[in-house]
Design an enzyme around this catalytic site. Sequence first.
Site, PDB file in Angstrom:
ATOM      1  N   TRP A 110     -28.387  -6.021   9.435  1.00  0.00           N
ATOM      2  CA  TRP A 110     -28.524  -7.332   8.791  1.00  0.00           C
ATOM      3  C   TRP A 110     -29.952  -7.548   8.312  1.00  0.00           C
ATOM      4  O   TRP A 110     -30.175  -8.161   7.260  1.00  0.00           O
ATOM      5  CB  TRP A 110     -28.128  -8.436   9.776  1.00  0.00           C
ATOM      6  CG  TRP A 110     -28.374  -9.822   9.260  1.00  0.00           C
ATOM      7  CD1 TRP A 110     -27.529 -10.574   8.483  1.00  0.00           C
ATOM      8  CD2 TRP A 110     -29.534 -10.637   9.477  1.00  0.00           C
ATOM      9  NE1 TRP A 110     -28.101 -11.800   8.206  1.00  0.00           N
ATOM     10  CE2 TRP A 110     -29.327 -11.858   8.807  1.00  0.00           C
ATOM     11  CE3 TRP A 110     -30.724 -10.450  10.180  1.00  0.00           C
ATOM     12  CZ2 TRP A 110     -30.262 -12.885   8.824  1.00  0.00           C
ATOM     13  CZ3 TRP A 110     -31.666 -11.459  10.199  1.00  0.00           C
ATOM     14  CH2 TRP A 110     -31.436 -12.661   9.530  1.00  0.00           C
ATOM     15  N   HIS A 111     -30.926  -7.017   9.032  1.00  0.00           N
ATOM     16  CA  HIS A 111     -32.317  -7.204   8.657  1.00  0.00           C
ATOM     17  C   HIS A 111     -32.694  -6.421   7.413  1.00  0.00           C
ATOM     18  O   HIS A 111     -33.661  -6.777   6.736  1.00  0.00           O
ATOM     19  CB  HIS A 111     -33.243  -6.800   9.815  1.00  0.00           C
ATOM     20  CG  HIS A 111     -33.267  -7.793  10.928  1.00  0.00           C
ATOM     21  ND1 HIS A 111     -32.335  -7.792  11.943  1.00  0.00           N
ATOM     22  CD2 HIS A 111     -34.109  -8.825  11.189  1.00  0.00           C
ATOM     23  CE1 HIS A 111     -32.605  -8.787  12.791  1.00  0.00           C
ATOM     24  NE2 HIS A 111     -33.674  -9.426  12.349  1.00  0.00           N
ATOM     25  N   GLY A 112     -31.991  -5.347   7.106  1.00  0.00           N
ATOM     26  CA  GLY A 112     -32.334  -4.589   5.918  1.00  0.00           C
ATOM     27  C   GLY A 112     -31.652  -3.244   5.872  1.00  0.00           C
ATOM     28  O   GLY A 112     -31.172  -2.729   6.888  1.00  0.00           O
TER      29      GLY A 112
END
Length: 499
Positions: free
Chosen positions: A342-344
């Site tokens: 989700w962060h990248g």
Amino acid sequence: MLFASPLYGVFLLVTYTVFWALRKRAFLRPLFLMLASYVFYFVGTYDSALEQEVPLGPLGWTLLCVGIIFVGSSLDYFIGRLLGRTESPTARKALLLVSVVYYLGVLSVFKYFNFAVDSIATVCSWIGVHVSPVHLRLVLPFGISFFTFETMSYTIDVYRREIPPADRYLDYLLFVAFFPHLVAGPIVRPKTMLPQLAAEPVASEAMKAEGLYLIATGLMKKVIIGDTLGINLVNRVFDNPERFSSLEVLVAVYAYAIKIYADFSGYSDVAIGSAKLFGYELPKNFDAPYTSSDLQEFWRRWHISLSSWLRDYLYISLGGNRGSKWATYRNLMLTMVLGGLWHGASWNFVIWGALHGGALGVNRAWQRSRKAPQETRQETQKKPSSEITLGRVISVFATFHFVCFAWIFFRAPTFAHATLMLERMGKLTFDSPNLAPKVLAVLALGIITHFLPRDLLTQLRSAFARSPALVQGVTLAATAYAIHFAAGAKAEPFIYGQF
């Protein structure tokens, strides 16, 4: 439109003044605040587009990004209304699927397309097949991950019949686009925010004073601590670790742990404080996470709105801890790996998530070995203890250093940079020409303030709210001067703005 910029101060003042001038006009008030939020997003996106090459040009790209929010919000509002009056299980699942596919589809294209094709090309090369990946020249729209989670939680909650559909279209548009939380959270739940938007906003003088206090202290954390550590040490070391000694790399890791906390919790404080000025309460997002004695406690204190979202909509949906112990460990690992993604779109984030997932599994196994299952569930649900014992001090120390170890992979530009950081620390060199006294003093300030008793900080905020207006004004002016004095030539963007 960065929170730390003078432009945001002007925007907030104008929006605040007009909003309360319209307080007796129920229809105009949410309409104005919704339009102001879209202006906030438009200006921030357009300003970013001017600094980089984007498809469609800066204006076209900005309109596309604004359109994604508006179309998605409108779609979910009407899907929610249909879910509220549809009884057929098949039709309800189809409606939920439309909403989820829209947001995950948009998120996947913008955030994960290039990562996916690169990974496929790499796997193909391992088996001797050459593939030339096709890349999309896309820029990640601001806050897409945050408003995606918020809108998904709405349709899922309505589908589960945990909340009724929103009554007013404007309320839902404002729920998604409300500018304090739009770009980087906190991730707001519809069950807490929509009732506030449906009611007449009320903001006492004490509530507004608390809002100003949170804005001021949030900016101090972000600019004085976060930016100072980032500009003067963290960015330099993580980008070129081979140029620094073991001691300097180690201190940079500690500095990043404090920087990311000061940066993100500072942003959250500004967001919560800004919302208070309009009479709205956003959820608390941080609670001194580095004082945690284990990783379960850490995730109850760090980015609370995200960790609780992952728990309620992903971990529990996977089965949570209702199955066998191995199913629990699997669910923990899947939740944290997906949380990392989700962060990248980077294998570094996958590694970071896997480290936390594995450690949470070990944490759970240790608890199971010492307690009966019922006691384990009670242990994970109880509030963290504030009692200081030798055992807790050792546990806090160990937890903090594991979190710092994982932060190396989170922050490093590539996996090679992360491994080089670890190699440099293993050299055991202790020269420190790059550890300026100013940086060490700010790092010490960040650590000390983080470990201050929470009751003391609450008392300071209450004392400010009770102070005469003159005292509040002088305090805020002094804070503004300190922030201006500490600020660099160019403000550092908020870390979580990139997600």
